[in-house]
Design an enzyme around this catalytic site. Structure first.
Site, PDB file in Angstrom:
ATOM      1  N   HIS A   1     -72.156 -51.582 -45.942  1.00 49.13           N
ATOM      2  CA  HIS A   1     -71.788 -50.841 -47.143  1.00 49.13           C
ATOM      3  C   HIS A   1     -70.470 -50.098 -47.004  1.00 49.13           C
ATOM      4  CE1 HIS A   1     -74.176 -48.153 -44.641  1.00 49.13           C
ATOM      5  NE2 HIS A   1     -73.594 -47.140 -45.230  1.00 49.13           N
ATOM      6  N   HIS A   2     -69.928 -49.949 -45.806  1.00 54.39           N
ATOM      7  CA  HIS A   2     -68.667 -49.225 -45.626  1.00 54.39           C
ATOM      8  C   HIS A   2     -67.436 -50.117 -45.593  1.00 54.39           C
ATOM      9  CE1 HIS A   2     -71.214 -45.893 -43.816  1.00 54.39           C
ATOM     10  NE2 HIS A   2     -70.592 -45.325 -44.814  1.00 54.39           N
ATOM     11  N   ALA A   3     -67.582 -51.363 -45.189  1.00 56.15           N
ATOM     12  CA  ALA A   3     -66.411 -52.236 -45.024  1.00 56.15           C
ATOM     13  C   ALA A   3     -65.641 -52.367 -46.340  1.00 56.15           C
ATOM     14  CB  ALA A   3     -66.844 -53.608 -44.522  1.00 56.15           C
TER      15      ALA A   3
END
Length: 159
Positions: free
Chosen positions: A124-126
């Site tokens: 979810h951060h990339a």
């Protein structure tokens, strides 16, 4: 009532570096609790699949996909201070993104009412061109883009 499902695959445990806070042990603890509490008996297992590179490029640049693949092929290394790869990380990341896609499709198709994705590496951060925050790819964004671009939804709420 349609069942609630889950996606899990043992390959997710192969993306692991000892001592890192996002470790295989976290997922093992969740699975162990779901088994011992009997929750797994009430859920329908949904087989994970591998995402394709075309799936990944719904959100990510081809350069990032190539970078992560090459880094994992080169052995264990760090992509940033929080994000690592080991030899099985790219394969686990394909199955992780694909598992989320399988869950999204099963709910979209009406086979399941809801689905939980027990996947690693997390996703979810990339960003489109950078692995970061423990995440090699953004599984959540890939699933949303898939539902919009390939399944015809106008919008997707990510909660």
């Amino acid at each position: 009532m349609r069942p609630v499902g889950y996606v899990y695959d043992p390959i997710y445990l192969e993306h692991d570096v000892a001592g890192h806070p996002e470790s295989a042990g976290r997922l093992q603890a969740i699975v162990s609790h779901l088994e011992s509490s009997g929750v797994f008996n009430r859920l329908e297992e949904l087989p994970a699949r591998d995402a394709t590179e075309d799936d990944l490029t719904l959100v990510h640049s081809r350069e990032l996909v190539a970078q992560v693949k090459a880094a994992a092929g080169g052995g264990s290394q760090w992509l940033d201070p929080d994000t690592y790869v080991v030899p099985r990380s790219f394969d686990a990341a394909l199955r992780s993104a694909g598992g989320v896609l399988a869950a999204a499709d099963a709910v979209f198709d009406g086979d399941l009412s809801r689905a939980f994705s027990l996947v690693r590496p997390p996703g979810h951060h990339a960003t489109p061109d950078r692995a970061m925050g423990f995440c090699l790819f953004n599984n959540v964004a890939i699933a949303a883009a898939h539902l919009i671009e390939r399944r015809g939804l106008e919008r997707v709420a990510i909660i």
